[in-house]
Each structure stands twice: as C-alpha cells, then as structure tokens.
Design a protein around this motif. Structure first.
Motif, PDB file in Angstrom:
ATOM      1  N   ILE A  39     -34.725  17.206   7.183  1.00 17.43           N
ATOM      2  CA  ILE A  39     -34.276  18.591   7.000  1.00 17.43           C
ATOM      3  C   ILE A  39     -35.420  19.549   7.289  1.00 17.43           C
ATOM      4  CG2 ILE A  39     -33.397  20.257   5.297  1.00 17.43           C
ATOM      5  CD1 ILE A  39     -31.234  18.408   5.016  1.00 17.43           C
TER       6      ILE A  39
ATOM      7  N   LEU B 101     -24.263  24.589   8.193  1.00 17.52           N
ATOM      8  CA  LEU B 101     -23.371  23.594   8.804  1.00 17.52           C
ATOM      9  C   LEU B 101     -22.715  22.707   7.749  1.00 17.52           C
ATOM     10  CD1 LEU B 101     -25.320  22.551  12.056  1.00 17.52           C
ATOM     11  CD2 LEU B 101     -23.478  24.240  11.814  1.00 17.52           C
ATOM     12  N   VAL B 102     -23.433  22.441   6.675  1.00 13.23           N
ATOM     13  CA  VAL B 102     -22.825  21.628   5.606  1.00 13.23           C
ATOM     14  C   VAL B 102     -21.675  22.409   4.979  1.00 13.23           C
ATOM     15  CG1 VAL B 102     -23.185  20.464   3.405  1.00 13.23           C
ATOM     16  CG2 VAL B 102     -24.980  20.419   5.139  1.00 13.23           C
TER      17      VAL B 102
ATOM     18  N   MET C  16     -16.962  13.437  10.001  1.00  9.07           N
ATOM     19  CA  MET C  16     -16.679  14.718   9.356  1.00  9.07           C
ATOM     20  C   MET C  16     -16.942  15.818  10.374  1.00  9.07           C
ATOM     21  SD  MET C  16     -18.364  15.892   5.806  1.00  9.07           S
ATOM     22  CE  MET C  16     -17.345  16.562   4.529  1.00  9.07           C
ATOM     23  N   ASN C  17     -15.884  16.494  10.804  1.00  7.18           N
ATOM     24  CA  ASN C  17     -16.112  17.455  11.881  1.00  7.18           C
ATOM     25  C   ASN C  17     -16.304  18.869  11.351  1.00  7.18           C
ATOM     26  OD1 ASN C  17     -13.571  18.360  11.292  1.00  7.18           O
ATOM     27  ND2 ASN C  17     -12.599  17.536  13.132  1.00  7.18           N
ATOM     28  N   LEU C  18     -16.728  19.727  12.269  1.00  5.76           N
ATOM     29  CA  LEU C  18     -16.925  21.137  11.947  1.00  5.76           C
ATOM     30  C   LEU C  18     -15.684  21.907  12.370  1.00  5.76           C
ATOM     31  CD1 LEU C  18     -20.558  21.403  13.315  1.00  5.76           C
ATOM     32  CD2 LEU C  18     -19.895  22.129  11.019  1.00  5.76           C
ATOM     33  N   PRO C  19     -15.439  23.033  11.729  1.00  3.42           N
ATOM     34  CA  PRO C  19     -14.373  23.896  12.243  1.00  3.42           C
ATOM     35  C   PRO C  19     -14.819  24.454  13.607  1.00  3.42           C
ATOM     36  CG  PRO C  19     -15.560  24.987  10.453  1.00  3.42           C
ATOM     37  CD  PRO C  19     -16.100  23.596  10.537  1.00  3.42           C
ATOM     38  N   ARG C  20     -13.857  24.894  14.385  1.00  2.00           N
ATOM     39  CA  ARG C  20     -14.219  25.377  15.729  1.00  2.00           C
ATOM     40  C   ARG C  20     -14.914  26.732  15.667  1.00  2.00           C
ATOM     41  NH1 ARG C  20      -9.501  22.607  17.036  1.00  2.00           N
ATOM     42  NH2 ARG C  20     -10.018  20.924  18.472  1.00  2.00           N
ATOM     43  N   PHE C  21     -15.839  26.926  16.591  1.00  3.27           N
ATOM     44  CA  PHE C  21     -16.520  28.216  16.724  1.00  3.27           C
ATOM     45  C   PHE C  21     -17.046  28.305  18.146  1.00  3.27           C
ATOM     46  CE2 PHE C  21     -19.432  25.003  15.174  1.00  3.27           C
ATOM     47  CZ  PHE C  21     -20.454  25.060  16.115  1.00  3.27           C
TER      48      PHE C  21
ATOM     49  N   LEU D 175     -26.027  16.913  11.466  1.00  2.97           N
ATOM     50  CA  LEU D 175     -26.179  18.359  11.261  1.00  2.97           C
ATOM     51  C   LEU D 175     -26.851  19.008  12.474  1.00  2.97           C
ATOM     52  CD1 LEU D 175     -27.221  18.668   7.488  1.00  2.97           C
ATOM     53  CD2 LEU D 175     -24.947  18.848   8.502  1.00  2.97           C
TER      54      LEU D 175
ATOM     55  N   LYS E   8     -18.795  22.295   7.276  1.00  4.86           N
ATOM     56  CA  LYS E   8     -18.094  21.008   7.238  1.00  4.86           C
ATOM     57  C   LYS E   8     -17.180  20.927   6.018  1.00  4.86           C
ATOM     58  CE  LYS E   8     -20.735  17.771   9.976  1.00  4.86           C
ATOM     59  NZ  LYS E   8     -21.336  16.429  10.003  1.00  4.86           N
ATOM     60  N   LEU E   9     -17.617  21.511   4.930  1.00  2.00           N
ATOM     61  CA  LEU E   9     -16.803  21.523   3.715  1.00  2.00           C
ATOM     62  C   LEU E   9     -15.746  22.634   3.764  1.00  2.00           C
ATOM     63  CD1 LEU E   9     -19.628  20.931   1.057  1.00  2.00           C
ATOM     64  CD2 LEU E   9     -18.003  19.257   1.953  1.00  2.00           C
TER      65      LEU E   9
ATOM     66  N   ASP F  78     -21.397  13.010  16.690  1.00  2.72           N
ATOM     67  CA  ASP F  78     -20.083  12.796  17.320  1.00  2.72           C
ATOM     68  C   ASP F  78     -20.266  12.347  18.762  1.00  2.72           C
ATOM     69  OD1 ASP F  78     -18.792  13.830  15.091  1.00  2.72           O
ATOM     70  OD2 ASP F  78     -18.745  15.880  15.886  1.00  2.72           O
TER      71      ASP F  78
ATOM     72  N   LEU G 298     -31.349  14.910  11.575  1.00  7.60           N
ATOM     73  CA  LEU G 298     -30.059  14.363  11.186  1.00  7.60           C
ATOM     74  C   LEU G 298     -29.036  14.713  12.263  1.00  7.60           C
ATOM     75  CD1 LEU G 298     -30.319  15.454   7.469  1.00  7.60           C
ATOM     76  CD2 LEU G 298     -30.594  13.140   8.373  1.00  7.60           C
TER      77      LEU G 298
ATOM     78  N   ASP H 209     -18.134  23.147  21.420  1.00  8.98           N
ATOM     79  CA  ASP H 209     -19.290  23.750  20.768  1.00  8.98           C
ATOM     80  C   ASP H 209     -19.519  23.153  19.383  1.00  8.98           C
ATOM     81  OD1 ASP H 209     -19.789  25.324  22.896  1.00  8.98           O
ATOM     82  OD2 ASP H 209     -19.135  27.214  21.990  1.00  8.98           O
ATOM     83  N   ARG H 210     -18.425  22.822  18.722  1.00  6.55           N
ATOM     84  CA  ARG H 210     -18.566  22.364  17.345  1.00  6.55           C
ATOM     85  C   ARG H 210     -18.991  20.899  17.225  1.00  6.55           C
ATOM     86  NH1 ARG H 210     -12.938  20.459  14.782  1.00  6.55           N
ATOM     87  NH2 ARG H 210     -11.975  19.600  16.651  1.00  6.55           N
TER      88      ARG H 210
ATOM     89  N   GLU I 152     -14.247   9.795   3.684  1.00  4.85           N
ATOM     90  CA  GLU I 152     -15.370  10.724   3.551  1.00  4.85           C
ATOM     91  C   GLU I 152     -16.158  10.314   2.305  1.00  4.85           C
ATOM     92  OE1 GLU I 152     -15.882  12.687   5.854  1.00  4.85           O
ATOM     93  OE2 GLU I 152     -13.959  13.202   6.764  1.00  4.85           O
TER      94      GLU I 152
ATOM     95  N   GLU J 235      -8.471  13.926  14.185  1.00  9.70           N
ATOM     96  CA  GLU J 235      -8.714  14.258  12.787  1.00  9.70           C
ATOM     97  C   GLU J 235      -8.084  15.608  12.400  1.00  9.70           C
ATOM     98  OE1 GLU J 235     -12.895  14.014  11.849  1.00  9.70           O
ATOM     99  OE2 GLU J 235     -12.589  14.979   9.909  1.00  9.70           O
TER     100      GLU J 235
ATOM    101  N   GLU K 202     -22.726   7.319  10.333  1.00 15.53           N
ATOM    102  CA  GLU K 202     -22.378   8.429   9.442  1.00 15.53           C
ATOM    103  C   GLU K 202     -22.149   7.872   8.039  1.00 15.53           C
ATOM    104  OE1 GLU K 202     -19.967  12.232  10.247  1.00 15.53           O
ATOM    105  OE2 GLU K 202     -18.498  10.887   9.356  1.00 15.53           O
TER     106      GLU K 202
ATOM    107  N   TYR L 262     -20.354  29.011  20.377  1.00 13.72           N
ATOM    108  CA  TYR L 262     -21.803  28.916  20.202  1.00 13.72           C
ATOM    109  C   TYR L 262     -22.514  29.856  21.159  1.00 13.72           C
ATOM    110  CZ  TYR L 262     -26.428  26.602  20.236  1.00 13.72           C
ATOM    111  OH  TYR L 262     -27.763  26.304  20.171  1.00 13.72           O
TER     112      TYR L 262
ATOM    113  N   GLY M   9     -29.559  25.212  10.312  1.00 11.94           N
ATOM    114  CA  GLY M   9     -28.204  24.695  10.126  1.00 11.94           C
ATOM    115  C   GLY M   9     -28.025  23.777   8.928  1.00 11.94           C
TER     116      GLY M   9
END
Lengths: 168, 773, 326
Positions: C107, C38-39, C1-6, A76, C42-43, A40, A73, A34-35, B279, B112, A53, C8, C34
C-alpha cells in the motif's frame, strides 16, 4: 426466460479499449474496460493465474505483483494505469524455466504449504532483496506485513528468505 | 542396507508448481462459456419465507438460470446424518430461514454484473419470526423454537437442544466428598475463524453425457461426491469430483456448502460450466466460523493435586443448524479424559441451536477449547496447592499402556516423556520461579513461561471409512501412485510418495502422484479426521509392497534367484551381495511379456478401527474412538507489557509424540502453523457477532497474525514407534493436536508473568490499569 | 470483486486535471494511489462517473526544502518515498517514521501523502458491501437515518484514522489547494469538517497540490505513535502526534493532535497553554497525558475496546514526551 437482445447487452457492457501492457518482458495488447483491475486482466485476459484474489480489498497480499520492480496489489491497481510500466508476475520469476534462488529456498525450507500466498510472498521478498541484499529479521517482517499466510506461521518463510540473503 | 527416505526432510513435491504460480486452484479454472453464479441470502435471522418471485430476475438478458428451494427437492444435509441427529439443513432454504446469510436462491449469468442485477431482481417476501442469539437464552423455556427437536434422553428442562452427549463413570460423589480442594471455573474461549487464504469456490460442468464434473475447494473429494450425489439425487458414479489445489482449509471446507450444490444444479440446468467464488466478506459473515463453547469445569483434587473427579458442563452454540456441534460435544469429552487420569466424571455437553451463523470444525475442533480450560485450571489448582505446574502434570499424566474410559488403549504414549523433555529443554522450573518472583517488580515489562499438554486422536470411523491406493509401474521403471488423498497444504502427496519411494527403492523424482480424483483414483477418507498418514499411508505402503512383490517375482526368474535374496535400489533389482541385477524397466517388460500383457499394478487398502463395526457414540461417548493417540507437552514464553496491555508470544516449544515423523520438515510446518494459530487465538483473534451479524468480516478487522507476530518455534520429537518392513506402521496425528497444548501454555505463561489468570480468550489486559490501581 | 464502471482520465498537468474535474462536475473524483477510494468503490460505497488520476502529473511528486520557507511535499509523493527520502529523513524524520507505519509495504508503494490526509472516515458499520448491509439498517454514512454506534446520535460518528494528518497538523502544515479559480494556501486542519459522514470541507473541483511544513516547525521535536493490535497492516485504533519547541529546557510551544478518536484529526485544545513555560519532565508528560485522555472520546466503531484506546492516548502522549527528555 426471454432471450436477451444483443443490443441491450452492448449497452450494459460498457466501452472497451485496447491497451498495451508489458508483462514479464512481453508486450500484450489487451481489451480492457477502464474499471478493470490489473488482477482481472492478468488472470482473465492473460491467463496468468499465479496472482490470486484472496480478498479483493487490499488486505491479504495474495495478488502482489511487481510494477517497475515495486510490490503492489494488483487488485487495487487499474489496468489502464499500468500502461508503460514493467509488470512482473510470479510466472516471470522463473521465466527461463529455472527457479530463482528464492523460489528454490521456499521449497527447500518448507516455506510453502497450501501455496495460495506463495506467489505474493515470493514477489514481496524478491522486491525486498533487490532493494536490500542483507535485510534484518525486522526488515523481512516489515516487507511481508502485507502478505498474510495462515499455514506456516511465517517461520519457514522468513527462514527461506534469510537463507538466500546469507548467500548474497 | 537399503537407503531410507522415511524420516528425511524431503522438500514437498508440489513445491515447483506452487512457487511458479502453475498450481491451479479452483478459482483458477477457466472454461469457455463459463457462467458466473451468485447467491441470494436471507437478510433476517429468523423468518418464514412466504413467497419467492424470480420472474423479473429470469427475464434479465444474460441470466441463464435461477434456482430456489423449490428446485432443491426438499433435500437436507448435515455434517452428521444419523437417526439421532438427522440432517437438518436444506441446501437452499425451503419455508424458513434461520440465520442471516442463509441461502435462499442462486443465479447463473453471463457475468458478475448481470448475476448481481438478477439477485437484486428476485423478490422474496418474508414474515419475520422472533430470533435468539444467546445460547443460554435459547435454552430457556419460552425461547423461540428454531427447530422442532426432541432429544429423548435430554437432561434438564431446556429448549433448542440440537445435541447432547452425556457420560459419567466412577463414584463422582465420593470423589468430591473426599476432595482436599474443589475448583469451579467458567471458561469462555472466543469465537474464532479459519482464515484459509483461498476463498471458497466451486466450478461445475454438467457435460453432454450427463456427467457432473466438479472442482471445489474442499478437504476430501469423495466426501463431497457423496454429499453432492445425495443432494442432487444422481448416482455417485455420475459425479466426478476433480482434484484442484486447495488454498488452506483448517476444517472450514469439510461440510457440504450450499454453493457447491447450487453451482452444480445451475450447471445441470444450463448445461454450461458455472463458477461460484465467494467474496471474503461473505466467507467471514455467512460461511462457517469455528464452533464455540463455554466450559464449566468443577474439579476435585487431593492434597497432592491428584485429580479425583470432575463435573463438567459444556455449552456449544452451534448456530442455526447442527453442523459439527454434536461432534464437538463428544470430542470435548475425549480431550478432557485423554491426557490425564480421571477416576470419576460427570460430563454433559449440550449443543444449542441459536439464530447465529452455522459453525464448522476448526483445527483441533473441541481440543483447544477444553484444553485451554483444563490446562489453565490445572495451573490454578497447582498454585492453590503450592505445587509447581510440572509436578502436578507428572502426577496426573497418563502413562504408556493406560486404558481410556471408553476402552481404547493409548499404547506407547509418550506424554510423560514429552512433559519431562519440554521442561528440561526450556529450563522451565527455573524460569517459572524467576518470573513469579518478578510479578510485583517495578518494571512493567513482565516475562512469563507456561506449560500445556494435550492429546489427539488419529483417525476414526466416518464416511468414507476406508482408503485404498494403487501403485502402477511404468515401462521405464518409474511409478504412478493413485490415491484419493487430497493435499490441502499439509503435504499429503509428499509423504505418500515418500512411502512409495521407501518401499520400491526409488527416488522422489521417480514417483508421480495422481490424487483426489473420484474417477481416476481409489476411494480415500480425505484430509480431515487426522488419520491420513495412518490410514492412507498404510494403504499406500501395502500397494507399494504389492507392486514390489510382483516386480521381484519377475526379476527372480530373470536373475535365477529367490525373491527373498533380492533387493531394490536405484531403479534396479539386485541379487543381495552381488552386482547381478536387472533394471525395473526390464523386470516390468518381462512381467508383461510372460503374463499375457498384465502390467504391474500394486493394490493396497486400509481402514481406521479395523475391529470396530461403528465409531464412537455421539450420545454417550461409549465405544472405540481411535487406535492411535498423539500426545504433546508445549511450553510458551511471553512478554507482557502491563502498561499497554500488549502480549508478545516470544517462543513456542513443542515436545511431541507423533510416533515417528515421516518428514520432519512437514511436521515442523504443521507445528509452526498451529503455534501461530494458537497465538492468534490467545492474544488477538475474535469474531464479533451481534444479533447474527458479523461485525468484523475482513482480514483488517479480524486480527489473524501477520509476519510481525511470528512466534519462534522449537521442537523435539519423542519417538515411540518405527517404520518397519512388511508391517503396518503406527503414526500419530500432527496436524491438529498442537494448537491446544500451546494455547493452554500461553494462557499459563501470561498468568506466570502477571499473576492473573484469564478465563476468557483472547486474553485482554487493559492498558493503563496498573497505573490507575 | 469488480469495480463499478467509470471513465478514467489521466491528465498530464494540474491545469488539465482541474479542467477535467470542472467538466465532469460532481460525478468526478480524484484518484491518487487508490488504496482508500478503490476499496470503497468495490464495496459500492462510492460510484463516481469518472476518475481523474494524478499519476501522470510529474509536479505532484516533488519534495523541496527551501531554507526559511520550509519543506514542501507534493500531494503525489508516495508513502514509501516519504519514508525513505533523504530530504524528508533529514528535515522531518518524524514524518518519515509515521509514513512507514501506514498499512503495508504494497500500500505504501502506491498510496500518497495527499491521499492519506484525505483518507475517508471509517466505521465497522460503514466499510462493508451491500451484501453485508442487507441485514443492517442503513446508517447516516450509508445514507440512512441512524447511527449504530451512538444509537441516539444525530450525526455520523465514523472515525478518522489517517496516520499522517495529526503529525502534520501538530507541525502547523498548510495545504495548497488548486481550483479553477486559482491556488490558495490553507491550514491543513481547515480541510476537516468533523462530520463523520462528509469528513472534508468542500473540495469539489479542487485538487490538493501539496503540503508545506513551515521552517519554524522543522526545528521542533516531533513524533507520532500509533496503537494497533498487530505489528503491521492495521489502521490506528488511536494515534498521538506531538510537536514541541523548547527554549532553555522550558516549553515554548507544544502542539498535540490525535487520530483514531474522532471524525477528524483532533487537536487537543489547551495542550500548549498548559505546557508553556514549564520544564519538560515527567510531571508535564503526565499532565499532557491527562489532557489528551480527557479530550479523546473513542467510540465502539472499530475493533479494540474504546476504553483501552482512550488509555493508550494517555500512555502514548506520556511516552512521546518522555522520549524527548533523552
């Protein structure tokens, strides 16, 4: 160093699902989490590395792709949210092997230097020209405000887009 | 007459690959089983490392290797490695860290997330040490010692001096005592950064045969190979640096970076391909920004504005390691004395260690800083004396054939011509006076025009000192050019192919370029000391001439004509003035048949400063620096809203002597990019570092120009050299020099609009100030 | 740069959406375009267990003008649409213009009006990754106990930088909030807490369905101006929105709201009272400019000099009012 047990890895990896994505007119079944962002999936699952990227946080525009003809993008955009949409990447612009007039203009006018922004730049400009065949200089600058380029100063990029516009 | 392709607006040969997304950059390289590398960095600006415990991290499933300074053989590296300035930076911190972000450990893991988890599991104990961030504080006795350095000839009682360059000549006291006017100003250009769009990345694969394959986003594969071989302690021949496309560099990718070493070592430890990709925030925070510098400029002139002498002190905060700082303080001297005659000089440049992040060259290196200072002060002096900016420059500008204080001759320098043409084409004198008259006018929209001039060197002696090239004929009469040059976006491959096309009468489509591969191509200096077109270009020219000679010898027998009666065009060799010809393919096949299978391969080589044993001295600026100098005069037009403080740079005009352009389209691209970078530096860009932390580490916060800030550019070539047959050609630098004149021009244009000079960059005009006054 | 898991979720109706949110409790967040959330994810500034997307709820994309009732805009309307839609352009051109000033083209293609008004506060010490944060002690908004911008501050001063809310507040817009308990209409302004750390009053389990600009406001003169260092991309370093109603050349109503200067869209109190009954002219513009200047206290938490940002508040206020005089 100990060897990791398969079981722990499974737990860590999170659940994958298979989704159908339509990229450059072709349907792909891809396993995703999902993430996973669209970027990616395009780059790592479909090997479409034209989208770059440059920052990962939506600031540079190097990952711009078209979703239903609009520039977004990919860094995102969630891949799971892109199901059922028409995704176009730079690899789909010269799909038949023939460069689009805009791609050709980018080369002829010196709009490409290092090339890292080129994919996103061309997709943003493609979307602009399909909405507005005769954009003004300001329209072009506005359409490209989310695509950073450090090599060209934008001069020859804008010149290239204007040359295509004049032919329409 | 042979058709010429030199001087044509030839589209770049990598264009199709780059507009279709086919071009592979380092981050695009994928390999089965590739591991992800991450780097653990120091959270402290200055600390002793007491212990690093990697046990927990190593035990995490999916973690394949963890390395620390203990694995790195205590090896140091530096941008400069000389007896005076030995390498001062470990590839991975040993017992001490000296800036926030310094590399302490690295991991390779299956993905990662696992790599990040491993970083968090590494336990480092530090003992904090006092840190210093201001360069003048760092110079004071009693300041925390960052490195135990000693400069034997140090002038002044200073601490933490990483480097000093001192040069004086002429009778400086006399110059100042007979001066009509002396001006002393301090100039403080901001800390800027490169903003290459492609993040720094490295892929390494140590194969079963013990060869280390590396793809890395750099500026020259041979220099990276040298550094990797030295730091990894393996022979250069076992390091194969492959070519990948480079997404911009601007100076910021030339040094050896810790991640390149770490990725390689991690692959050597695991035997698997490993990728590291930085990054963006990491690059902004912990990779190298540009060098910064504070300039104290004291100038003596006579009543006519003729320069009599200068006392100059430059202070460079090089950060925690020397990086290019010690080169910066030498080249500052160079760009100080290059454009204008300077009869007497007292120059000292200091490069000072602080606990700030390390710095790197950025496009122009010292030039934009010292020319901003010099050009701004030149206009201040002109204004003080009631002389116009054009006249004062013409009175001082160097003329063709002049000799620099180090003995270099500037030969056919076109500076005077550049100044005259720039002024004429922009109607400078009239606009300048008109704008000045309107400074006090009621409107808050003011217009300004300003001039700046600059010069730049074209290649010097530094490793690798030479470039070589090979031109191989294929059976079908086309050729492959083998060159170690690396195209980082400037179009190196295109102009080198143009030279081959010119020499062999081939079309661009007949030439394939194999480049930047340390195994497959001959050595090359790389794309970073502004000498590629001159040095590599002449090597390629010779290789093509060599191939042509052999080809003609073969054709000569076939056509029963002397080689000098032959000419090449359209992939055929003709007897001049006749239609008797044979195809290249026939000539090649004939040569192979008649020479026991020997194919036609031309070889060529070249080197900067052929006569010199050494490059210039970083200690005292003595000795030859370059054999070819470029010059420019640039004019900027600006619109300033004194109410809102907004500065809009509307035009950048460049008159430049690049010798002759091999490809005007690419030259223009270089100028556009430099005008844009200068515009950003003049009006908006500024890295803010507080106690070693970068406070604006993103494209949102760091104000590099967007498409809205495009500056309209115009150019004029002042041609002083020519491309000729059977002779080495002289070109002059175009990739870095033009960021400087225009910077001075913008600064002067804002002063022309507002009546106020800015001695700092970026130029800031406080909104609402005018009304409050 | 990946996202934490969640996990959806993409409910196809608002009802389903509310149910999902209620089911997931506090670890669920609403995902609109997002571009903000989402940014931050990611951070690693946020790590919700689930994201509930509004993308597949068609009713959130409506733009409806009802005579007498005003203009209602679904929370899911994108900024691109907002900038170009014929109804918006006709009824509230200032809103269309303001939408066009947000961020970048890419955006605006995905970001929504709902997401924009609920954009989180920002600070140069907050919108950073953990890697950057390792060298900087955690501030209030990073769950620490100090503020780097106001060293003696007792709270977080992160700044609200939305472009649309000030204009919508000046136009007296209301929001329709839907929860398990049903729908409620509230003034837009009431969403904002004023605290930099948690800038919104409790919205857990709730969804903003849309906004309404009342008919009365649509007849007002209105405009938004934005101060930034580049022509595009940037968040406002300061922004001013003004809505003005004139009666026979005299001010009947004036509302002034700022962005980029406080932890919430900041309504300048007394701006209306000071203007009431006065003719619209240079003097009034100067007076309102001064009021805005006095009310704005930008801090050094963004790029750009706070003093410059404050002066720009005054200048932009004057300029907007001057533009109404033409």
């Amino acid at each position: 160093m100990k060897r990791g047990s398969a079981k722990t890895l499974e737990k860590e990896k999170g659940s994958e699902k298979i989704i159908a994505l339509t990229v450059n007119g072709e349907d792909h079944l891809v396993p995703v989490e999902d993430r996973d962002t669209l970027l990616d999936v395009l780059r790592n699952r479909l090997s479409l590395t034209g989208a770059k990227e440059g920052c990962g946080t939506g600031e540079c525009g190097s990952c711009t792709v078209l979703v239903d003809g609009k520039p977004v993008l990919a860094c995102l955009t969630l891949a799971v949210g892109a199901v059922g949409k028409e995704i176009t990447t730079i690899e789909g612009i010269a799909a038949s092997g023939k460069l689009s007039p805009l791609q050709k203009a980018f080369i002829d006018h010196g709009a490409v230097q290092c090339g890292f922004c080129s994919s996103g730049m061309i997709l943003s400009a493609t979307a602009l020209l399909s909405d507005n065949a005769k954009p003004s200089r300001q329209d072009i600058q506005k359409a490209l405000e989310g695509n950073l380029c450090r090599c060209t100063g934008y001069n020859k990029i804008i010149e290239a887009i204007e040359s295509v516009k004049d032919k329409k | 007459m042979m058709e010429t392709i030199i001087g044509k607006r030839v589209p770049r040969i990598d264009g199709p690959a780059k507009v279709t997304g086919e071009a592979k950059y380092t981050v695009d390289i994928q390999m089965p089983g590739m591991l992800c590398a991450k780097i653990l960095r120091s959270p402290f600006p200055h600390a002793r490392i007491l212990n690093i415990d990697t046990t927990k991290a190593s035990r995490i499933p999916g973690v394949k290797a963890v390395i620390t300074g203990r694995d790195a053989w205590g090896v140091c590296h530096g941008f400069v490695e000389t007896p005076r300035y030995p390498a001062d930076q470990y590839v991975l911190a040993n017992d001490r860290v000296r800036y926030i972000g310094e590399e302490v450990a690295a991991v390779a893991a299956v993905d990662e997330d696992t790599a990040m988890e491993a970083l968090n599991a590494i336990d480092v104990s530090y003992e904090e040490l006092p840190a210093v961030f201001d360069l003048f504080e760092a110079m004071k006795p009693g300041a925390p010692e960052i490195h135990p350095v000693e400069i034997p000839d140090l002038i002044g009682d200073f601490r933490n001096i990483g480097g000093q360059c001192a040069n004086s000549y002429g009778d400086i006291e006399a110059a100042f005592s007979r001066a009509y006017l002396v001006r002393k100003d301090r100039f403080e250009p901001e800390l800027r950064t490169h903003c290459y769009l492609e993040p720094q990345a490295t892929v390494a694969h140590y194969d079963a045969a013990g060869i280390l394959h590396v793809w890395t986003s750099g500026m020259g594969t041979f220099r990276k190979r040298m550094h990797l071989s030295r730091t990894l302690n393996i022979p250069a021949s076992r390091v194969h640096v492959h070519k990948s496309w480079v997404g911009g560099a601007f100076g910021g990718k030339i040094d050896l970076f810790s991640h390149e070493f770490c990725t390689s070592l991690l692959s050597m430890k695991t035997g698997k391909p490993v990728r590291y990709s930085a990054e963006r925030e990491e690059i902004f925070s912990y990779f190298r920004h540009s060098q910064n510098m504070i300039v104290d400029l004291e100038t003596a002139v006579d009543r006519e504005g003729i320069l009599l002498g200068q006392r100059v002190r430059c202070y460079n905060d090089c950060g925690a390691y020397r990086g290019s700082g010690v080169v910066l303080i030498f080249t500052t001297w160079g760009y100080l004395v290059l454009p204008y005659r300077m009869p007497a000089l007292d120059y000292i440049g200091y490069s000072v260690y602080t606990n700030n992040p390390v710095r790197a060259p950025q496009r122009g290196h010292a030039a934009p800083k010292i020319r901003f200072a010099g050009e701004t002060q030149m206009d201040m002096i002109a204004s003080d004396l009631g002389i116009d900016p054009l006249t004062i420059r013409l009175r001082n500008a160097r003329r063709p054939g002049e000799t620099l204080p180090n003995g270099d001759n500037i030969r056919k320098a076109g500076l005077i011509e550049c100044i005259l043409q720039a002024a004429e084409k922009t109607d400078f004198a009239r606009k300048y006076e008109e704008n000045r008259a309107l400074q006090k006018a009621a409107t808050h929209i003011k217009r300004g025009i300003g001039m700046g001039a600059s010069g730049y060197f074209t290649g010097t002696l530094i490793y690798p000192n030479n470039s070589a090239a090979m031109v191989k004929f294929n059976d079908d009469g086309t050729v492959h050019l083998l060159t170690g040059a690396l195209d980082i976006g400037q179009g190196a491959e295109t102009i080198l192919a143009q030279i081959v096309a010119q020499e062999l009468g081939l079309g661009m489509e007949d030439i394939q370029v194999v480049s930047g591969d340390t195994d497959a191509t001959p050595v090359d200096i790389g794309s970073w000391i502004s000498g590629l077109t001159l040095v590599t270009g002449n090597a390629v020219k010779k290789a093509a001439e060599d191939a042509r000679r052999v080809l003609l010898a073969s054709a000569s027998e076939a056509l029963q004509a002397a080689p000098e009666d032959l000419e090449v065009r359209s992939r055929r060799v003709f007897v001049k003035g006749t239609d008797r010809s044979i195809s290249f393919a026939q000539a090649v096949s004939r040569h192979i048949r008649d020479n026991d299978g020997d194919p036609i391969v031309g070889r060529g080589y070249s080197r900067a400063l052929k006569e010199a044993e050494f490059g210039p001295s970083l200690k005292n600026a003595k000795g030859t620096w370059s054999e070819s100098y470029a010059f420019d005069a640039q004019i900027a037009e600006v619109e300033v809203d004194t109410r809102t403080g907004q500065i809009r740079i509307t035009k950048a005009f460049t008159a430049h002597d690049c010798g002759f352009p091999i490809n005007p389209l690419l030259v223009e691209g270089q100028i556009d990019g430099q005008a844009s970078m200068a515009a950003g530096q003049a009006a908006a860009e500024e890295i803010t570092v507080k106690e070693g932390v970068t406070l604006n580490p993103s494209f949102l916060d760091y104000k590099l120009p967007t498409a809205h800030e495009m500056v309209e550019a115009q150019y004029i070539d002042v041609i002083t050299e020519a491309y000729e047959k059977d002779r080495e050609f002289v070109t002059k630098e175009v990739g870095e020099g033009y960021v400087s004149g225009i910077l001075g021009a913008i600064s002067n244009a804002v002063a022309n609009a507002t009546g106020k000079w800015s001695t700092k960059l970026p130029i800031k005009i406080m909104p609402g100030k005018e009304e409050e006054e | 740069m990946n996202l934490p898991r969640f996990i959806y979720h993409s409910p196809s109706s608002l009802k389903e959406c509310i149910a999902t949110l209620a089911d997931k409790k506090n670890s669920a967040q609403v995902l609109a375009g997002g571009s903000d959330l989402l940014v931050r994810m990611k951070l690693r500034l946020e790590a919700p267990g689930s994201l509930v997307s509004l993308a597949d709820i068609p009713t959130l994309k409506d733009i409806v003008y009802r005579p007498g009732k005003g203009l209602t805009i679904g929370a899911g309307v994108t900024l691109s649409l907002l900038a170009s839609d014929a109804v918006i352009r006709e009824r509230c051109p200032a809103l269309a213009d303001a939408a066009g000033l947000v961020a970048t083209n890419q955006i605006r293609t995905v970001a929504t009006i709902g997401g924009n008004i609920l954009q989180n506060t920002r600070c140069r010490y907050y919108n950073r990754s953990p890697l950057w944060g390792m060298a900087v002690s955690p501030c209030f908004k990073r769950n620490g106990g100090l503020c780097h911008v106001v060293p003696r501050g007792k709270r977080c001063f992160a700044v609200y930088q939305g472009d649309l809310a000030p204009l919508l507040i000046a136009l007296n817009a209301s929001v329709k909030i839907v929860s398990k308990k049903g729908a409620e209409e509230a003034p837009l302004e009431s969403l904002y807490s004023g605290d930099g750390k948690s800038p919104f009053n409790n919205l857990a389990g709730k969804v903003v369905e849309g906004l309404t600009i009342p008919e009365g406001s649509l007849n007002m003169l209105s405009a938004y101006r934005k101060y930034r260092l580049r022509g595009g991309i940037d968040f406002p370093l300061a922004g001013v929105a003004v809505a003005l109603k004139l009666d026979n050349g005299l001010v009947q109503d004036l509302r002034l709201c700022l962005t980029g200067v406080a932890s919430r869209p900041f309504t300048v109190q007394g701006a209306g009272d000071a203007a009431k009954g006065k003719p619209l002219g240079r003097e009034l513009a100067r007076e309102e400019g001064k009021l805005a200047y006095a009310a704005a206290h930008p801090l050094a938490n963004l790029e750009g000099d706070p003093a410059a940002r404050r002066s720009m508040i005054r200048i932009m206020t004057e300029d907007i009012l001057a533009s109404f005089m033409v």
